[in-house]
Every structure is written in C-alpha cells, then in structure tokens.
Scaffold this motif. Structure first.
Motif, PDB file in Angstrom:
ATOM      1  N   ASP A  34       0.835  -1.206   0.000  1.00 37.80           N
ATOM      2  CA  ASP A  34       0.000   0.000   0.000  1.00 37.80           C
ATOM      3  C   ASP A  34       0.870   1.256   0.000  1.00 37.80           C
ATOM      4  N   ALA A  38       0.836   4.222  -2.742  1.00 40.54           N
ATOM      5  CA  ALA A  38       0.661   5.639  -2.390  1.00 40.54           C
ATOM      6  C   ALA A  38       1.795   6.479  -2.958  1.00 40.54           C
ATOM      7  N   ASN A  43       0.782  10.374  -3.526  1.00 39.04           N
ATOM      8  CA  ASN A  43       0.017  10.764  -2.346  1.00 39.04           C
ATOM      9  C   ASN A  43       0.927  10.689  -1.114  1.00 39.04           C
ATOM     10  N   ASP A  45       0.991  12.341   1.747  1.00 37.09           N
ATOM     11  CA  ASP A  45       0.354  12.314   3.072  1.00 37.09           C
ATOM     12  C   ASP A  45      -0.105  10.909   3.435  1.00 37.09           C
ATOM     13  N   ASN A  46      -0.737  10.222   2.490  1.00 37.12           N
ATOM     14  CA  ASN A  46      -1.175   8.854   2.736  1.00 37.12           C
ATOM     15  C   ASN A  46       0.040   7.940   2.906  1.00 37.12           C
ATOM     16  N   ARG A  49       1.466   8.324   6.362  1.00 35.33           N
ATOM     17  CA  ARG A  49       0.609   7.668   7.356  1.00 35.33           C
ATOM     18  C   ARG A  49       0.838   6.159   7.339  1.00 35.33           C
ATOM     19  N   ILE A  50       0.878   5.570   6.159  1.00 29.46           N
ATOM     20  CA  ILE A  50       1.102   4.130   6.035  1.00 29.46           C
ATOM     21  C   ILE A  50       2.491   3.764   6.550  1.00 29.46           C
TER      22      ILE A  50
END
Length: 194
Positions: A34, A38, A43, A45-46, A49-50
């Motif tokens: 994932d 991202a 992405n 920001d995502n 976070r991941i």
C-alpha cells in the motif's frame, strides 16, 4: 506440587505473551505494498501515514523490502524533515552501499547543511561554526562524488568543485577525476524489493 503448578502457569503465560507479540508478516507486507502504491500515486500524506503504521514492525519485512522501505522514508522526509531523511538514507546505504540515488540525496542534504553553516560562519566566525561547515562539506563531498561517478551531472560536479575550493583542498580537487573513475565501478540505481 505448588512449585510445578506455578512453573506451569509461568510457562503458559510466557507462551501466550509471545504469541500475542507475534507480528503478522503478511499484513505488514500488505501495508508495504500500500505504501508503494501511495508513492506511485504521488500521495505523500497517505504514504507517510502508512509508513508510520509499518515502522514498529519493519523487522517483519524481507530484508530487501526493508531497505526499500527506508529509502521511501528518506524520500518522504527529505524536504520537510531532512535530519530524519538522513537517518533512513544511512540505513539504506548500510545495506546497499553502492546505491547512488541515496548518496545523491544525502549529498544534497549535507550540502544544504554546509550552506547554512557557511552563513552562520560568516555572521559569527567561531570555531564551532567553522567546524560545522567543514564537517557538513566533507560529508557532502563523499556522497556527491559517488553520485557523480555513477550518474555524471554538471550541477553535481560544480557543487563538488565548489566545496573543494571553499575548503582550500587543492589535492582533493586535483585527484577528483581518478576518484570518480574508481567509484564508478559499482553503481546500483534501483533497489530490489523481494
């Protein structure tokens, strides 16, 4: 009998505790995939976070995936948190010392530190500021030379030359071509993930 019972309960509790702490490697690898998606989608920001969700369980990743994970973290933190990016790029180079992309990133992070230290040195010419500049400049040179040897670029070469001149290191500058030829022997530009 009481000792045997206490011993048995202790062993049972340890086994249950160890099982509870076992990391689901498939789930961690899925998060890693994932993260790659991202990054591919841009992405950040995502992706950040991941990446933070994976951090506690990086040991569950295969070694090559773990090295790539650290490289992704370096990229994510490079602009906003360069000190953290350095830590992750250093981890990448600990496993893949010839991965010149990490050398290039570290070189420019150290170059920026050297430029900031040079400004401080000019406004406050203390010994500490002078040494901060020298240390950052020398670290930048080491990494930029490997990057230049593997992927020649005029901007990188100009940065290296400028640092040698500012350090008054005529011998280093004179031997640059020979060092670059030697460093060009082993260059890795892509990390394997499996």
């Amino acid at each position: 009998m009481l000792k045997k019972t206490i011993f048995f309960i202790t062993i049972l509790l340890c086994a249950v505790s160890a099982q509870a702490q076992t990391v689901d490697t498939a789930a961690v690898f899925d998060k890693y995939l994932d993260l790659n998606m991202a990054m591919f989608e841009g992405n950040a920001d995502n992706a950040e976070r991941i990446a933070e969700n994976i951090m506690a369980d990086t040991v569950a990743l295969p070694p090559k995936a773990r090295t790539n994970y650290y490289n992704i973290l370096g990229k994510l933190y490079e602009e906003r948190h360069p000190a953290e990016a350095k830590v992750y790029y250093e981890r990448v180079l600990a496993h893949m010392p010839d991965f010149y992309v990490a050398h290039l990133a570290l070189g420019y992070i150290y170059l920026k530190e050297a430029e900031e230290a040079e400004k401080k040195k000019q406004s406050d010419p203390t010994t500490a500021n002078k040494w901060a500049y020298i240390n950052s400049a020398k670290k930048a040179i080491v990494h930029l030379e490997k990057a230049q040897a593997c992927d020649p670029n005029d901007d990188t070469l100009n940065g290296i030359t400028s640092l040698y001149k500012k350090l008054n290191d005529t011998a280093g500058l004179a031997n640059l071509k020979t060092r670059l030829a030697s460093l060009s022997n082993n260059c890795i530009d892509l990390l394997e993930t499996q």
